[in-house]
Every structure is written in C-alpha cells, then in structure tokens.
Design an enzyme around this catalytic site. Structure first.
Site, mmCIF file in Angstrom:
data_model
loop_
_atom_site.group_PDB
_atom_site.id
_atom_site.type_symbol
_atom_site.label_atom_id
_atom_site.label_comp_id
_atom_site.label_asym_id
_atom_site.label_seq_id
_atom_site.Cartn_x
_atom_site.Cartn_y
_atom_site.Cartn_z
ATOM 1 C CD GLU A 189 -2.912 1.297 2.230
ATOM 2 O OE1 GLU A 189 -3.647 2.294 2.297
ATOM 3 O OE2 GLU A 189 -3.001 0.332 3.023
ATOM 4 C CD GLU A 237 2.279 8.358 4.511
ATOM 5 O OE1 GLU A 237 2.811 9.411 4.101
ATOM 6 O OE2 GLU A 237 1.226 7.900 4.030
ATOM 7 C CG ASP A 274 9.232 8.426 -3.526
ATOM 8 O OD1 ASP A 274 8.025 8.681 -3.583
ATOM 9 O OD2 ASP A 274 9.955 8.360 -4.539
ATOM 10 C CG ASP A 284 -0.947 15.909 -2.721
ATOM 11 O OD1 ASP A 284 -1.778 16.578 -3.364
ATOM 12 O OD2 ASP A 284 -0.173 16.418 -1.894
ATOM 13 C CE LYS A 303 -2.204 26.654 -6.254
ATOM 14 N NZ LYS A 303 -1.275 27.612 -5.594
ATOM 15 C CB THR A 344 -11.328 7.595 6.127
ATOM 16 O OG1 THR A 344 -11.342 8.522 5.038
ATOM 17 C CG2 THR A 344 -10.536 6.353 5.725
ATOM 18 C CE LYS A 345 -10.849 12.159 11.591
ATOM 19 N NZ LYS A 345 -10.730 12.605 13.014
ATOM 20 C CE1 TYR A 346 -9.393 14.247 8.556
ATOM 21 C CE2 TYR A 346 -8.692 11.941 8.584
ATOM 22 C CZ TYR A 346 -8.743 13.200 9.176
ATOM 23 O OH TYR A 346 -8.141 13.392 10.390
ATOM 24 C CD GLU A 347 -13.880 7.060 1.010
ATOM 25 O OE1 GLU A 347 -14.565 6.460 0.166
ATOM 26 O OE2 GLU A 347 -13.016 6.497 1.710
#
Length: 267
Positions: free
Chosen positions: A98, A123, A150, A173, A177, A245-248
């Site tokens: 992952e 991560e 990375d 991410d 822009k 997830t809560k952010y999703e």
C-alpha cells in the site's frame, strides 16, 4: 502520497494539532529528489514536513519499529536492499503493497479482515506511520510491516519483479494546480513500474476523490499494455472493499464523488 481520505484535509488537521509546530515544519518539497549520477532526477509526489510524536507514540515506535519497520534510503542516500518478505513476515503469503498508507485507517481495517495477506505499508510521514504502528500493536496484528519513504523508491529497489499480489494507492495527493500535475504519483512510468512488480493475476487498486486526477489515472492505467481494467465485482485475489474514512465521508458530503479504479495483470 496521501493521508486517509482527503490527504490535503488531513494535512490541515495535522498542522492545527501538532504541538509546537511552526510554519517551517510544513514546507513544500523541492522540485526533484537527489539521485545517483547514473539515474535521472525524479520529481517527487509528496510534500516534505516534520512532526513530533506523542510520548506514547514514541514509546511504541522505539519498541516495535526495529522489528516491523524499514527505511527506503539510508542517511547517506543509499537505497535499501531488496526485501525478503518470507523472512520479514516469518511465512510465505501473498503480499500487498500500500503506497501512501497515511494514518492507516484503511490499512488496519483491511489487514484485520484479510489475515491471510501480508501488507507492507509505505508512507513518508512519520506521525501517520506512528498512528498505524500503534493500531497494529494494540490489535496484535502480525501481517503488517512498514517502510518509511517514497513509494517509487520502494518499488524500484526493495520489491522484486513479479512478487506482489496487489498494489493499493488510495487518495494520492491530487496536486490540483496544473503546474504541479507532474508531481502526481500515478504517471505512466509509475504505473508501468507497479505492473512490473505484480505477479500475473495481480491487482492495482486506486481510489481518488479528485475528478481531474481520476481521469488521468484512468488514462494512464488503461494505456499500460500489461494491465487490463476490471471491476469491484470481478473474482479478485484481494478485497477491494475499503472502509469509509471520516475525511472521505466529509468529501462526499461536500459533493466529491469517489472513483475506484482497478486493473489486473493478465496471467
């Protein structure tokens, strides 16, 4: 790389909650990463930042990291050696990589549901990795290991060709822009590299809540000749059902649809 759900929202939360953090602790990454002379310099797909661990997180890190964790590069920039997954996990089992495990909400839940799979969570950010490490420790899981660094470095130097059952990339991410699109992780070269590390029958599962990035990911994945698009309903060697997830969930309430993209490497 991402934090669970909407990574950029997570970063704002982390910035607000990190004790003693200053503006200097959250800096944009440089345009390229250093590379040996024989390699091309590569644009990074993550942002650099520093963050401190709580006392409890540091204690767990000190106790469990030597056993469960590795770094992708040494302090002098040398890449880590190839991972012997059977030796590291103490068994021979299908391996899932992952990339961008973030705080590990999805990683932890899916590892608990799939104890027959060995999971390597990659991560950049130590604080997010420490949260996942703590969750793994509390749950007593034995099928999760960690690489800090990375994701492309890990794929290039630490993962053997045709050794992975699956690669998961959830909410990378989006670098929204236009001038930053070159920093997005899932470019054609990275998808080809991922495919080279998958076994025949292996799966690439990506998810994003950014519409423009979803289009790009779909294009580069479909253009990769060694992969074939499949669906969540197909007979696959891993689960593609993620916890929300809560952010999703917050993004969905704000009108950001989730795009799931799955490819299989034909046998």
């Amino acid at each position: 790389m991402r934090d669970d759900g909407r990574m950029y929202a997570q970063r704002e939360d982390d910035a607000a909650s990190s004790a003693g953090a200053s503006a200097a602790d959250f800096e944009s990454v440089s345009e390229t990463t250093a590379a040996p002379a024989h390699q091309h310099r590569r644009v990074t797909s993550f942002r650099s930042r520093r963050s401190s661990l709580s006392t409890g997180q540091q204690s767990t890190w000190d106790r469990r990291w030597p056993e469960l964790g590795k770094v992708a590069q040494s302090e002098d920039g040398e890449p880590a050696p190839l991972i012997d997954t059977a030796a590291w996990f103490g068994r021979t089992a299908p391996v899932v990589l992952e990339i961008g495990s973030g705080t590990g909400i999805s990683t932890l839940a899916m590892a608990q549901e799939e104890p027959h799979l060995d999971v390597i969570a990659v991560e950049v950010y130590r604080k997010g990795m420490a949260q996942l490490l703590g969750g793994v420790d509390r749950a007593g899981l034995t099928n999760v290991r960690f690489v800090r660094g990375d994701g492309v470095d890990v794929l290039e130097h630490m993962i053997a060709p045709e050794s992975l059952t699956a690669v998961r990339v959830f909410f990378p991410d989006p670098w929204p822009k236009a001038r930053h699109h070159k920093r997005r992780l899932l470019q054609a070269e990275t998808v080809a590299l991922i495919s080279s590390r998958l076994k025949p029958g292996g799966i690439l599962h990506a998810a994003t809540d950014h519409a423009d990035y979803a289009v790009q990911i779909a294009e580069v994945g479909d253009a990769e000749p060694t992969l074939k698009r499949t669906s969540v309903d197909a007979d696959l060697p891993i689960s593609v059902q993620r916890p929300t997830t809560k952010y999703e969930a917050r993004g969905m309430r704000m009108g950001s649809p989730i795009t799931e993209l799955i490819w299989e490497k034909p046998e």
